[in-house]
Design a protein around this motif. Sequence first.
Motif, PDB file in Angstrom:
ATOM      1  N   LEU A 122      -8.846  -1.849   0.137  1.00 55.96           N
ATOM      2  CA  LEU A 122      -7.513  -2.401   0.363  1.00 55.96           C
ATOM      3  C   LEU A 122      -6.731  -1.618   1.415  1.00 55.96           C
ATOM      4  N   GLY A 123      -7.145  -0.383   1.681  1.00 58.95           N
ATOM      5  CA  GLY A 123      -6.473   0.418   2.684  1.00 58.95           C
ATOM      6  C   GLY A 123      -5.078   0.850   2.286  1.00 58.95           C
ATOM      7  N   VAL A 124      -4.880   1.113   0.989  1.00 60.89           N
ATOM      8  CA  VAL A 124      -3.567   1.532   0.494  1.00 60.89           C
ATOM      9  C   VAL A 124      -3.690   2.892  -0.187  1.00 60.89           C
ATOM     10  N   ASP A 125      -2.563   3.578  -0.287  1.00 58.79           N
ATOM     11  CA  ASP A 125      -2.549   4.889  -0.947  1.00 58.79           C
ATOM     12  C   ASP A 125      -2.481   4.776  -2.463  1.00 58.79           C
ATOM     13  N   ALA A 126      -1.900   3.666  -2.938  1.00 59.92           N
ATOM     14  CA  ALA A 126      -1.779   3.445  -4.375  1.00 59.92           C
ATOM     15  C   ALA A 126      -1.774   1.940  -4.629  1.00 59.92           C
ATOM     16  N   ILE A 127      -2.361   1.537  -5.752  1.00 58.87           N
ATOM     17  CA  ILE A 127      -2.349   0.134  -6.169  1.00 58.87           C
ATOM     18  C   ILE A 127      -1.019  -0.140  -6.862  1.00 58.87           C
ATOM     19  N   ASP A 128      -0.341  -1.213  -6.478  1.00 57.59           N
ATOM     20  CA  ASP A 128       0.969  -1.499  -7.069  1.00 57.59           C
ATOM     21  C   ASP A 128       0.869  -1.907  -8.538  1.00 57.59           C
ATOM     22  N   LEU A 129      -0.184  -2.645  -8.899  1.00 59.61           N
ATOM     23  CA  LEU A 129      -0.419  -3.002 -10.297  1.00 59.61           C
ATOM     24  C   LEU A 129      -1.923  -3.010 -10.515  1.00 59.61           C
ATOM     25  N   TYR A 130      -2.382  -2.164 -11.447  1.00 61.33           N
ATOM     26  CA  TYR A 130      -3.807  -2.066 -11.761  1.00 61.33           C
ATOM     27  C   TYR A 130      -4.012  -2.606 -13.167  1.00 61.33           C
ATOM     28  N   GLN A 131      -4.979  -3.523 -13.315  1.00 57.42           N
ATOM     29  CA  GLN A 131      -5.128  -4.242 -14.577  1.00 57.42           C
ATOM     30  C   GLN A 131      -6.557  -4.176 -15.097  1.00 57.42           C
ATOM     31  N   ILE A 132      -6.702  -4.076 -16.410  1.00 53.38           N
ATOM     32  CA  ILE A 132      -8.009  -4.271 -17.037  1.00 53.38           C
ATOM     33  C   ILE A 132      -8.296  -5.762 -16.987  1.00 53.38           C
ATOM     34  N   HIS A 133      -9.431  -6.118 -16.379  1.00 55.02           N
ATOM     35  CA  HIS A 133      -9.748  -7.521 -16.114  1.00 55.02           C
ATOM     36  C   HIS A 133     -10.060  -8.277 -17.412  1.00 55.02           C
ATOM     37  N   PHE A 134     -10.951  -7.737 -18.197  1.00 56.70           N
ATOM     38  CA  PHE A 134     -11.281  -8.280 -19.532  1.00 56.70           C
ATOM     39  C   PHE A 134     -11.454  -7.107 -20.484  1.00 56.70           C
ATOM     40  N   PRO A 135     -11.037  -7.251 -21.732  1.00 51.09           N
ATOM     41  CA  PRO A 135     -11.192  -6.161 -22.705  1.00 51.09           C
ATOM     42  C   PRO A 135     -12.600  -6.132 -23.287  1.00 51.09           C
ATOM     43  N   ILE A 136     -13.589  -5.927 -22.401  1.00 49.12           N
ATOM     44  CA  ILE A 136     -14.995  -5.949 -22.792  1.00 49.12           C
ATOM     45  C   ILE A 136     -15.655  -4.664 -22.292  1.00 49.12           C
ATOM     46  N   PRO A 137     -16.353  -3.933 -23.175  1.00 50.60           N
ATOM     47  CA  PRO A 137     -16.485  -4.166 -24.607  1.00 50.60           C
ATOM     48  C   PRO A 137     -15.206  -3.777 -25.366  1.00 50.60           C
ATOM     49  N   ASP A 138     -14.907  -4.538 -26.380  1.00 51.67           N
ATOM     50  CA  ASP A 138     -13.653  -4.356 -27.106  1.00 51.67           C
ATOM     51  C   ASP A 138     -13.491  -2.934 -27.639  1.00 51.67           C
ATOM     52  N   GLU A 139     -14.597  -2.323 -28.066  1.00 52.43           N
ATOM     53  CA  GLU A 139     -14.483  -0.984 -28.674  1.00 52.43           C
ATOM     54  C   GLU A 139     -14.100   0.081 -27.649  1.00 52.43           C
ATOM     55  N   ASP A 140     -14.186  -0.252 -26.353  1.00 51.94           N
ATOM     56  CA  ASP A 140     -13.816   0.715 -25.324  1.00 51.94           C
ATOM     57  C   ASP A 140     -12.432   0.442 -24.726  1.00 51.94           C
ATOM     58  N   LEU A 141     -11.693  -0.497 -25.318  1.00 54.34           N
ATOM     59  CA  LEU A 141     -10.369  -0.826 -24.785  1.00 54.34           C
ATOM     60  C   LEU A 141      -9.471   0.410 -24.721  1.00 54.34           C
ATOM     61  N   GLU A 142      -9.489   1.214 -25.780  1.00 61.69           N
ATOM     62  CA  GLU A 142      -8.625   2.396 -25.802  1.00 61.69           C
ATOM     63  C   GLU A 142      -8.976   3.379 -24.686  1.00 61.69           C
ATOM     64  N   GLU A 143     -10.270   3.612 -24.469  1.00 58.95           N
ATOM     65  CA  GLU A 143     -10.672   4.514 -23.397  1.00 58.95           C
ATOM     66  C   GLU A 143     -10.246   3.970 -22.037  1.00 58.95           C
ATOM     67  N   GLY A 144     -10.422   2.666 -21.844  1.00 63.69           N
ATOM     68  CA  GLY A 144     -10.035   2.067 -20.582  1.00 63.69           C
ATOM     69  C   GLY A 144      -8.540   2.147 -20.335  1.00 63.69           C
TER      70      GLY A 144
END
Length: 319
Positions: A122-144
């Motif tokens: 993207l050529g940027v210094d920081a992402i304005d909004l970073y999102q988890i795309h899908f909560p998969i695997p569900d058991e790793d949601l907290e780590e993500g």
Amino acid sequence: MGGTPLRTTALGGTGMEITRVGVGAWAIGGGGWDWGWGGQDDDDSIAAIHRALDLGVNWIDTAAQYGFGHSEEVVGRAIAGRPDRPWVFTKCGQPEGPGRTTTHSLRRDSIRRELEGSLTRLGVDAIDLYQIHFPIPDEDLEEGWATLAEVRDEGLVRHIGLSNVDVSQIRRAQGIAPVETLQPQYSLIARDVEDGVLPAAAADGIGVIVYSPMGSGMLSGGMTRERIAGLPDDDWRRGDARFREPRLSEHLALVDRLATVAARHDVTPGAVAVAWTLRNPAVDGAITGFRRPAQVDPIVAAAGLDLTDEDLATIAGTR
């Protein structure tokens, strides 16, 4: 930019005042991967993005998964050197697997690798909004989610959000760090989030941007049985239930009703479909995909379209 400025609204508590429609960059990832939309000309993509920015659209939503980096590369090219650089939102959690297929990982090291790649493309210094795309695997949601909070604290991203989650997953994430935004699928033909996710977002003041407000093109007004039959083999929509019977006939009848409303306002059926999602008080913005410059103006019109009670009745088929 000439004409009337596009309407804006606060995206939750992020401090970002976003236009009611944003550029969606899924399709510009091109073909040759498991969730592609067929071949796409990069120059057309860049010209479409430039047209949207010229009209005042101030945000773009993409993902590392879209063409496994290709969409981000195109977005990076499109925004390079622009004095009106938009906010850039992207996503993580779906790295490339064998044969250009999508895998899933919310592990800390995987997300950090994805983020490094996204920043470079993207050529940027920081992402304005970073999102988890899908909560998969569900058991790793907290780590993500803990990893997203970590990279925000480091200044690599400015805000963090979740996509495609249910209310229980939102609550789990909130136990680690506040959820700033949500990105659910929402349209006239995908309304599940009306019962849980959108009310929860409204109650908690979470920003919401919705994707596929035109049902992945089904409600654009340009989709016909013939066009669907001619979709390329690497267009994921060929196998989607919304584009096949028995739902196809129902959806084409809905498009006819959208066309009736569109004629009243001198807009396109797609703009009416997008405006319908924006009526929900929990929704701050709608992600709209453009593949060519000519597609931009008719859809951006949704940002200023107010639907009447008569319009809503027509869309619902009750009048």
